[in-house]
Scaffold this motif. Structure first.
Motif, PDB file in Angstrom:
ATOM      1  N   PHE A 114       0.866  -1.369   0.162  1.00 59.44           N
ATOM      2  CA  PHE A 114       0.044  -0.015   0.057  1.00 59.44           C
ATOM      3  C   PHE A 114       0.930   1.253   0.180  1.00 59.44           C
ATOM      4  CE2 PHE A 114      -3.196  -2.832   2.407  1.00 59.44           C
ATOM      5  CZ  PHE A 114      -3.651  -3.197   1.189  1.00 59.44           C
ATOM      6  N   ASN A 115       2.189   0.996  -0.081  1.00 61.56           N
ATOM      7  CA  ASN A 115       3.136   2.192  -0.368  1.00 61.56           C
ATOM      8  C   ASN A 115       2.757   2.715  -1.714  1.00 61.56           C
ATOM      9  OD1 ASN A 115       4.904   4.061  -0.539  1.00 61.56           O
ATOM     10  ND2 ASN A 115       6.643   2.978   0.231  1.00 61.56           N
ATOM     11  N   VAL A 116       2.178   3.790  -1.877  1.00 62.09           N
ATOM     12  CA  VAL A 116       2.025   4.278  -3.254  1.00 62.09           C
ATOM     13  C   VAL A 116       2.951   5.740  -3.723  1.00 62.09           C
ATOM     14  CG1 VAL A 116      -0.135   3.373  -3.592  1.00 62.09           C
ATOM     15  CG2 VAL A 116       0.110   5.851  -2.761  1.00 62.09           C
ATOM     16  N   ALA A 117       3.730   5.845  -2.804  1.00 58.77           N
ATOM     17  CA  ALA A 117       4.833   7.005  -2.878  1.00 58.77           C
ATOM     18  C   ALA A 117       5.698   6.959  -4.045  1.00 58.77           C
ATOM     19  CB  ALA A 117       5.697   6.910  -1.847  1.00 58.77           C
ATOM     20  N   GLU A 118       5.908   8.026  -4.902  1.00 56.44           N
ATOM     21  CA  GLU A 118       6.656   8.135  -5.913  1.00 56.44           C
ATOM     22  C   GLU A 118       7.874   9.143  -5.738  1.00 56.44           C
ATOM     23  OE1 GLU A 118       3.861   9.349  -8.992  1.00 56.44           O
ATOM     24  OE2 GLU A 118       2.769   7.750  -8.890  1.00 56.44           O
ATOM     25  N   ILE A 133      -3.050  13.291  -5.592  1.00 58.17           N
ATOM     26  CA  ILE A 133      -4.535  12.928  -5.746  1.00 58.17           C
ATOM     27  C   ILE A 133      -4.625  11.483  -6.545  1.00 58.17           C
ATOM     28  CG2 ILE A 133      -6.393  13.698  -7.196  1.00 58.17           C
ATOM     29  CD1 ILE A 133      -5.346  16.513  -6.691  1.00 58.17           C
ATOM     30  N   ARG A 134      -3.745  11.241  -7.453  1.00 59.25           N
ATOM     31  CA  ARG A 134      -3.680  10.161  -8.036  1.00 59.25           C
ATOM     32  C   ARG A 134      -3.339   9.112  -7.474  1.00 59.25           C
ATOM     33  NH1 ARG A 134       0.716   8.620 -10.113  1.00 59.25           N
ATOM     34  NH2 ARG A 134       1.270  10.577 -10.583  1.00 59.25           N
ATOM     35  N   GLN A 135      -1.988   9.437  -6.423  1.00 56.68           N
ATOM     36  CA  GLN A 135      -1.958   8.429  -5.508  1.00 56.68           C
ATOM     37  C   GLN A 135      -2.854   7.767  -4.476  1.00 56.68           C
ATOM     38  OE1 GLN A 135       1.749  10.658  -4.027  1.00 56.68           O
ATOM     39  NE2 GLN A 135       2.966   9.537  -5.286  1.00 56.68           N
ATOM     40  N   ALA A 136      -3.497   8.886  -3.846  1.00 53.76           N
ATOM     41  CA  ALA A 136      -4.491   8.554  -3.066  1.00 53.76           C
ATOM     42  C   ALA A 136      -5.851   7.650  -3.835  1.00 53.76           C
ATOM     43  CB  ALA A 136      -5.308   9.813  -2.456  1.00 53.76           C
ATOM     44  N   LYS A 137      -6.116   8.033  -4.955  1.00 50.89           N
ATOM     45  CA  LYS A 137      -7.044   6.991  -5.627  1.00 50.89           C
ATOM     46  C   LYS A 137      -6.317   5.891  -5.848  1.00 50.89           C
ATOM     47  CE  LYS A 137      -9.458  10.871  -7.946  1.00 50.89           C
ATOM     48  NZ  LYS A 137      -9.650  11.618  -9.548  1.00 50.89           N
ATOM     49  N   ASN A 138      -5.258   5.493  -6.202  1.00 45.68           N
ATOM     50  CA  ASN A 138      -4.561   4.321  -6.384  1.00 45.68           C
ATOM     51  C   ASN A 138      -4.628   3.612  -5.012  1.00 45.68           C
ATOM     52  OD1 ASN A 138      -3.120   2.234  -7.263  1.00 45.68           O
ATOM     53  ND2 ASN A 138      -0.947   3.349  -7.322  1.00 45.68           N
ATOM     54  N   LEU A 139      -4.340   4.105  -4.021  1.00 46.36           N
ATOM     55  CA  LEU A 139      -4.242   3.750  -2.743  1.00 46.36           C
ATOM     56  C   LEU A 139      -5.847   3.004  -2.262  1.00 46.36           C
ATOM     57  CD1 LEU A 139      -2.872   2.582   0.063  1.00 46.36           C
ATOM     58  CD2 LEU A 139      -3.497   5.147   0.855  1.00 46.36           C
ATOM     59  N   VAL A 140      -6.613   3.737  -2.456  1.00 44.73           N
ATOM     60  CA  VAL A 140      -8.127   3.401  -2.351  1.00 44.73           C
ATOM     61  C   VAL A 140      -8.267   2.085  -3.257  1.00 44.73           C
ATOM     62  CG1 VAL A 140     -10.321   3.898  -2.613  1.00 44.73           C
ATOM     63  CG2 VAL A 140      -8.848   5.480  -1.620  1.00 44.73           C
ATOM     64  N   LYS A 141      -7.923   2.395  -4.370  1.00 46.82           N
ATOM     65  CA  LYS A 141      -8.163   0.984  -5.161  1.00 46.82           C
ATOM     66  C   LYS A 141      -7.441  -0.240  -4.802  1.00 46.82           C
ATOM     67  CE  LYS A 141      -7.858  -0.102 -10.086  1.00 46.82           C
ATOM     68  NZ  LYS A 141      -7.027   0.055 -11.461  1.00 46.82           N
ATOM     69  N   ARG A 142      -6.254  -0.094  -4.449  1.00 46.13           N
ATOM     70  CA  ARG A 142      -5.365  -1.258  -4.062  1.00 46.13           C
ATOM     71  C   ARG A 142      -6.121  -1.801  -2.738  1.00 46.13           C
ATOM     72  NH1 ARG A 142       0.943  -0.180  -4.377  1.00 46.13           N
ATOM     73  NH2 ARG A 142       0.991   0.417  -6.609  1.00 46.13           N
ATOM     74  N   MET A 143      -6.421  -1.076  -1.632  1.00 41.52           N
ATOM     75  CA  MET A 143      -7.067  -1.465  -0.457  1.00 41.52           C
ATOM     76  C   MET A 143      -8.420  -2.094  -0.717  1.00 41.52           C
ATOM     77  SD  MET A 143      -6.359   1.136   2.545  1.00 41.52           S
ATOM     78  CE  MET A 143      -4.687   1.318   3.132  1.00 41.52           C
ATOM     79  N   ARG A 144      -9.391  -1.789  -1.701  1.00 43.37           N
ATOM     80  CA  ARG A 144     -10.621  -2.198  -1.847  1.00 43.37           C
ATOM     81  C   ARG A 144     -10.405  -3.502  -2.526  1.00 43.37           C
ATOM     82  NH1 ARG A 144     -14.896   0.347  -0.519  1.00 43.37           N
ATOM     83  NH2 ARG A 144     -14.908   2.611   0.102  1.00 43.37           N
ATOM     84  N   SER A 145      -9.426  -3.644  -3.522  1.00 45.52           N
ATOM     85  CA  SER A 145      -9.312  -4.843  -4.130  1.00 45.52           C
ATOM     86  C   SER A 145      -8.421  -6.034  -3.411  1.00 45.52           C
ATOM     87  CB  SER A 145      -8.386  -4.623  -5.565  1.00 45.52           C
ATOM     88  OG  SER A 145      -7.208  -4.268  -5.440  1.00 45.52           O
TER      89      SER A 145
END
Length: 130
Positions: free
Chosen positions: A33-37, A46-58
């Motif tokens: 869940f580390n989406v840092a770049e 903003i994109r990273q937060a959406k990516n994190l939510v998607k990863r957690m939900r899946s």
């Protein structure tokens, strides 16, 4: 090493979601869940937060409604180092970064209940109006 996940693991060895490889990048599987770049700016978060939510939900191991989550956001330094040259009025840069961070926090609040957000801001000189 002294890291937040390592400290938490002392009290809860079942901690899940932290990066399991040194120097893993946000797009690598080991980053969990580390989406840092590297070199990210507030607008990227903003994109990273959406990516994190998607990863957690899946992830089937995550119970979004009942598991507690801790998210640390370290952002802002690159905005002031890289972006400062593109803004004639420096207050515009600060306002844009503020607006982007509000969007990120709203995304997290709306999608990840039981979440603590640790917001780490850049260290530097802060001028205050007298």
């Amino acid at each position: 090493f002294i890291t937040v996940p390592n400290l938490i693991k002392e009290f809860n060895p079942n901690l899940y979601g932290y990066s399991t490889a040194p120097n893993s990048l946000g797009y690598q599987k080991a980053s969990k869940f580390n989406v840092a770049e590297p070199a990210a700016i507030a607008a990227n978060s903003i994109r990273q937060a959406k990516n994190l939510v998607k990863r957690m939900r899946s992830d089937t191991k995550v119970d979004i409604q009942n598991h507690w989550k801790l998210i640390t956001i370290l952002i802002g330094s690159n905005d002031f180092c890289f972006e400062v040259c593109y803004f004639r009025n420096q207050d515009e840069l600060v306002e844009k970064a503020r607006s982007d961070m509000i969007r990120v926090l709203r995304i997290l609040r709306q999608n990840l209940p039981r979440t603590l957000v640790n917001l780490v801001i850049p260290v530097g000189n802060i001028e205050r109006d007298s």
